[in-house]
Scaffold this active site. Sequence first.
Site, PDB file in Angstrom:
ATOM      1  N   LYS A  14       0.823  -1.213   0.000  1.00  0.00           N
ATOM      2  CA  LYS A  14       0.000   0.000   0.000  1.00  0.00           C
ATOM      3  C   LYS A  14       0.855   1.262   0.000  1.00  0.00           C
ATOM      4  CE  LYS A  14      -2.223  -1.050   3.820  1.00  0.00           C
ATOM      5  NZ  LYS A  14      -1.736  -2.393   4.217  1.00  0.00           N
ATOM      6  N   ARG A  89      -9.336   0.693   9.329  1.00  0.00           N
ATOM      7  CA  ARG A  89      -8.885  -0.667   9.603  1.00  0.00           C
ATOM      8  C   ARG A  89      -9.849  -1.437  10.487  1.00  0.00           C
ATOM      9  NH1 ARG A  89      -2.948  -0.077   8.835  1.00  0.00           N
ATOM     10  NH2 ARG A  89      -1.935  -2.056   9.250  1.00  0.00           N
ATOM     11  N   ARG A 128      11.616  -6.318   4.367  1.00  0.00           N
ATOM     12  CA  ARG A 128      11.529  -4.892   4.677  1.00  0.00           C
ATOM     13  C   ARG A 128      12.137  -4.622   6.057  1.00  0.00           C
ATOM     14  NH1 ARG A 128       5.569  -2.337   4.701  1.00  0.00           N
ATOM     15  NH2 ARG A 128       5.367  -3.403   6.689  1.00  0.00           N
ATOM     16  N   ARG A 146      -0.298  -9.526  13.122  1.00  0.00           N
ATOM     17  CA  ARG A 146      -0.850  -8.442  12.295  1.00  0.00           C
ATOM     18  C   ARG A 146      -1.751  -9.019  11.206  1.00  0.00           C
ATOM     19  NH1 ARG A 146       4.707  -5.915  10.973  1.00  0.00           N
ATOM     20  NH2 ARG A 146       3.635  -4.719   9.371  1.00  0.00           N
TER      21      ARG A 146
HETATM   22  P1  ADP Z   1       1.366  -2.494   7.779  1.00  0.00           P
HETATM   23  O1  ADP Z   1       0.118  -2.256   7.011  1.00  0.00           O
HETATM   24  O2  ADP Z   1       2.500  -2.969   6.915  1.00  0.00           O
HETATM   25  O3  ADP Z   1       1.176  -3.336   9.001  1.00  0.00           O
HETATM   26  P2  ADP Z   1       1.245   0.227   8.804  1.00  0.00           P
HETATM   27  O4  ADP Z   1       2.370   1.171   8.779  1.00  0.00           O
HETATM   28  O5  ADP Z   1       0.047   0.559   7.987  1.00  0.00           O
HETATM   29  O6  ADP Z   1       1.899  -1.139   8.339  1.00  0.00           O
HETATM   30  O7  ADP Z   1       0.755  -0.030  10.311  1.00  0.00           O
HETATM   31  C1  ADP Z   1       1.636  -0.391  11.326  1.00  0.00           C
HETATM   32  C2  ADP Z   1       0.898  -0.477  12.670  1.00  0.00           C
HETATM   33  O8  ADP Z   1       0.335   0.806  13.001  1.00  0.00           O
HETATM   34  C3  ADP Z   1      -0.303  -1.424  12.731  1.00  0.00           C
HETATM   35  O9  ADP Z   1       0.097  -2.764  12.985  1.00  0.00           O
HETATM   36  C4  ADP Z   1      -1.105  -0.819  13.899  1.00  0.00           C
HETATM   37  O10 ADP Z   1      -0.554  -1.150  15.152  1.00  0.00           O
HETATM   38  C5  ADP Z   1      -0.906   0.679  13.693  1.00  0.00           C
HETATM   39  N1  ADP Z   1      -1.986   1.252  12.865  1.00  0.00           N
HETATM   40  C6  ADP Z   1      -1.841   1.773  11.609  1.00  0.00           C
HETATM   41  N2  ADP Z   1      -3.027   2.193  11.130  1.00  0.00           N
HETATM   42  C7  ADP Z   1      -3.949   1.912  12.082  1.00  0.00           C
HETATM   43  C8  ADP Z   1      -5.362   2.069  12.191  1.00  0.00           C
HETATM   44  N3  ADP Z   1      -6.082   2.612  11.188  1.00  0.00           N
HETATM   45  N4  ADP Z   1      -5.977   1.672  13.339  1.00  0.00           N
HETATM   46  C9  ADP Z   1      -5.287   1.147  14.339  1.00  0.00           C
HETATM   47  N5  ADP Z   1      -3.953   0.936  14.317  1.00  0.00           N
HETATM   48  C10 ADP Z   1      -3.285   1.312  13.197  1.00  0.00           C
END
Ligand code: ADP
Length: 192
Positions: A14, A89, A128, A146
């Site tokens: 993404k 999310r 990564r 995750r």
């Molecule tokens: P990835 O999609 O590769 O896991 P992100 O950078 O999008 O990486 O997210 C990393 C972490 O940040 C998630 O595992 C979560 O803990 C937190 N996070 C990101 N976006 C949200 C969200 N919309 N709601 C809750 N937690 C979030």
Amino acid sequence: MINLILFGPPGSGKGTQAARLVDHYHLTHISTGDLFRYEIGNDTPLGRQAKAYMAEGRLVPDEVTIGMLRNKVESSGDTQGFIFDGFPRTLPQAEALDAFLAERGESVTGLISLEVDEEEIVQRILLRGASSGRADDNDESVIRNRISVYHAETSPVKDHYAPTGRVRHVYGMGTIDEITERLREAIDGLIG
Ligand code: ADP
């Protein structure tokens, strides 16, 4: 205004793709993961709230995330629209986004879901992690957590938008360029 949700499991590409799409469509990229990492890097109160959840591969609580997202959109100034990456999310986040956009006389233009095989995802994230320094990318049990959070809490967001007829699935395996091309076709269909 264009309001696109770029959707998919962790490691589905993404962030990489959003960076390319914002240039092409002149949109503003909002990544909640990047925003949290920025807050953590600056040791802000918000960062301190988010840190433990992220390290364990759990979601940061909705009220924290929704408030942060809202502030970011409101402080974004002039733009033709947004690509939301990593948000919404959960179902409450999706409902909050819909309500927030409705207050502004807008709605979600479309949700594009990147489809990637699960084992490929784990491998990509571990790769990564070797260079990103992200703690949540370096531990296979956190990565698996995750992914299971994605299935349990995040994938229902796709079903929430399905009745709008504005959900598109894009195959997320292949070269970065090939995937960008597929995404552009899907987006052109949504905004054209
Ligand atoms: P990835 O999609 O590769 O896991 P992100 O950078 O999008 O990486 O997210 C990393 C972490 O940040 C998630 O595992 C979560 O803990 C937190 N996070 C990101 N976006 C949200 C969200 N919309 N709601 C809750 N937690 C979030």
